[in-house]
Design a protein around this motif. Sequence first.
Motif, PDB file in Angstrom:
ATOM      1  N   GLU A 181       0.841  -1.209   0.000  1.00  0.00           N
ATOM      2  CA  GLU A 181       0.000   0.000   0.000  1.00  0.00           C
ATOM      3  C   GLU A 181       0.872   1.253   0.000  1.00  0.00           C
ATOM      4  O   GLU A 181       1.817   1.356   0.800  1.00  0.00           O
ATOM      5  N   ILE A 182       0.525   2.169  -0.857  1.00  0.00           N
ATOM      6  CA  ILE A 182       1.245   3.429  -0.973  1.00  0.00           C
ATOM      7  C   ILE A 182       0.346   4.521  -0.394  1.00  0.00           C
ATOM      8  O   ILE A 182      -0.802   4.679  -0.865  1.00  0.00           O
ATOM      9  N   PRO A 183       0.825   5.257   0.611  1.00  0.00           N
ATOM     10  CA  PRO A 183      -0.061   6.277   1.204  1.00  0.00           C
ATOM     11  C   PRO A 183      -0.494   7.308   0.169  1.00  0.00           C
ATOM     12  O   PRO A 183       0.279   7.692  -0.713  1.00  0.00           O
ATOM     13  N   LEU A 184      -1.749   7.736   0.291  1.00  0.00           N
ATOM     14  CA  LEU A 184      -2.246   8.777  -0.625  1.00  0.00           C
ATOM     15  C   LEU A 184      -1.558  10.095  -0.314  1.00  0.00           C
ATOM     16  O   LEU A 184      -1.329  10.423   0.855  1.00  0.00           O
ATOM     17  N   GLY A 185      -1.230  10.849  -1.344  1.00  0.00           N
ATOM     18  CA  GLY A 185      -0.661  12.177  -1.152  1.00  0.00           C
ATOM     19  C   GLY A 185      -1.713  13.100  -0.548  1.00  0.00           C
ATOM     20  O   GLY A 185      -2.926  12.846  -0.659  1.00  0.00           O
ATOM     21  N   ASN A 186      -1.247  14.166   0.090  1.00  0.00           N
ATOM     22  CA  ASN A 186      -2.172  15.098   0.743  1.00  0.00           C
ATOM     23  C   ASN A 186      -2.830  16.013  -0.299  1.00  0.00           C
ATOM     24  O   ASN A 186      -2.164  16.775  -0.982  1.00  0.00           O
ATOM     25  N   ARG A 187      -4.159  15.894  -0.409  1.00  0.00           N
ATOM     26  CA  ARG A 187      -4.885  16.724  -1.372  1.00  0.00           C
ATOM     27  C   ARG A 187      -5.542  17.936  -0.708  1.00  0.00           C
ATOM     28  O   ARG A 187      -6.206  18.726  -1.365  1.00  0.00           O
ATOM     29  N   GLY A 188      -5.405  18.040   0.606  1.00  0.00           N
ATOM     30  CA  GLY A 188      -5.992  19.162   1.332  1.00  0.00           C
ATOM     31  C   GLY A 188      -7.512  19.082   1.343  1.00  0.00           C
ATOM     32  O   GLY A 188      -8.107  18.140   0.818  1.00  0.00           O
ATOM     33  N   GLN A 189      -8.135  20.085   1.976  1.00  0.00           N
ATOM     34  CA  GLN A 189      -9.605  20.092   2.080  1.00  0.00           C
ATOM     35  C   GLN A 189     -10.254  20.352   0.721  1.00  0.00           C
ATOM     36  O   GLN A 189     -11.164  19.669   0.301  1.00  0.00           O
ATOM     37  N   LYS A 190      -9.742  21.404   0.052  1.00  0.00           N
ATOM     38  CA  LYS A 190     -10.293  21.740  -1.274  1.00  0.00           C
ATOM     39  C   LYS A 190      -9.165  21.557  -2.274  1.00  0.00           C
ATOM     40  O   LYS A 190      -8.468  22.511  -2.619  1.00  0.00           O
ATOM     41  N   ALA A 191      -9.010  20.349  -2.708  1.00  0.00           N
ATOM     42  CA  ALA A 191      -7.848  20.029  -3.546  1.00  0.00           C
ATOM     43  C   ALA A 191      -7.779  20.917  -4.784  1.00  0.00           C
ATOM     44  O   ALA A 191      -8.691  20.907  -5.617  1.00  0.00           O
ATOM     45  N   SER A 192      -6.715  21.692  -4.890  1.00  0.00           N
ATOM     46  CA  SER A 192      -6.512  22.516  -6.085  1.00  0.00           C
ATOM     47  C   SER A 192      -5.834  21.633  -7.127  1.00  0.00           C
ATOM     48  O   SER A 192      -5.211  20.612  -6.780  1.00  0.00           O
ATOM     49  N   PRO A 193      -5.903  22.017  -8.416  1.00  0.00           N
ATOM     50  CA  PRO A 193      -5.225  21.211  -9.441  1.00  0.00           C
ATOM     51  C   PRO A 193      -3.746  21.012  -9.112  1.00  0.00           C
ATOM     52  O   PRO A 193      -3.203  19.923  -9.317  1.00  0.00           O
ATOM     53  N   ALA A 194      -3.100  22.047  -8.546  1.00  0.00           N
ATOM     54  CA  ALA A 194      -1.662  21.928  -8.237  1.00  0.00           C
ATOM     55  C   ALA A 194      -1.440  20.891  -7.133  1.00  0.00           C
ATOM     56  O   ALA A 194      -0.506  20.081  -7.206  1.00  0.00           O
ATOM     57  N   LEU A 195      -2.312  20.922  -6.101  1.00  0.00           N
ATOM     58  CA  LEU A 195      -2.169  19.945  -5.000  1.00  0.00           C
ATOM     59  C   LEU A 195      -2.450  18.517  -5.482  1.00  0.00           C
ATOM     60  O   LEU A 195      -1.773  17.569  -5.069  1.00  0.00           O
ATOM     61  N   ILE A 196      -3.434  18.406  -6.342  1.00  0.00           N
ATOM     62  CA  ILE A 196      -3.774  17.069  -6.874  1.00  0.00           C
ATOM     63  C   ILE A 196      -2.582  16.516  -7.655  1.00  0.00           C
ATOM     64  O   ILE A 196      -2.184  15.362  -7.501  1.00  0.00           O
ATOM     65  N   GLU A 197      -1.998  17.387  -8.482  1.00  0.00           N
ATOM     66  CA  GLU A 197      -0.850  16.961  -9.295  1.00  0.00           C
ATOM     67  C   GLU A 197       0.320  16.541  -8.405  1.00  0.00           C
ATOM     68  O   GLU A 197       0.991  15.544  -8.654  1.00  0.00           O
ATOM     69  N   LYS A 198       0.528  17.357  -7.327  1.00  0.00           N
ATOM     70  CA  LYS A 198       1.630  17.053  -6.413  1.00  0.00           C
ATOM     71  C   LYS A 198       1.391  15.688  -5.730  1.00  0.00           C
ATOM     72  O   LYS A 198       2.305  14.877  -5.600  1.00  0.00           O
TER      73      LYS A 198
END
Length: 158
Positions: A37-54
Amino acid sequence: MKIRIIAAGGKMPAWVQDGYGEYAKRLPRELALEIVEIPLGNRGQKASPALIEKARRQEGEAMLAALAPRDHVVALDVRGKPWSTEQLSRQLADWQMQGERVSLLIGGPDGLSPECLARARQRWSLSPLTLPHPLVRVLLAEQIYRAWTLLVGHPYHK
Ligand SMILES: C[S@@+](CC[C@H](N)C(=O)[O-])C[C@H]1O[C@@H](n2cnc3c(N)ncnc32)[C@H](O)[C@@H]1O
């Protein structure tokens, strides 16, 4: 041969763990299924396109780090090639003959990174439908079990 499922996401609900475990435990030791299992990256509360990409990039880097150079990598991808049960059982036999470890990659909510897709030697589509990533690991375990029963002449597959 060992087949590893390298899957984004952890802390799966009981129905996913039970479903996956039910089929994984039916496979013989010479075709062991293992999940990483690979931990999910942090998308924050309101995932912005930049956060999703990161987040997707982080997940991809962790998946690539879990691979050995000689692994035969298969990306689970809705845009990939569909295999019938008979085709999958032939794939299984080919993988066993090649003797390489097989690693199946399942992306997270935003899919696999381009680097993971590029590393894959094969792309496998389970259906034209986009499936939730927790369900994909259950389906994979059942389909691999089914394909194995076909190879050994077990009556499970009809
Ligand atoms: C919610 S989906 C990601 C959707 C994302 N928009 C994409 O196109 O990849 C999560 C993961 O489940 C797997 N997946 C979902 N549906 C699939 C299908 N029909 N066939 C194969 N893999 C699938 C893929 O590995 C995908 O990265």
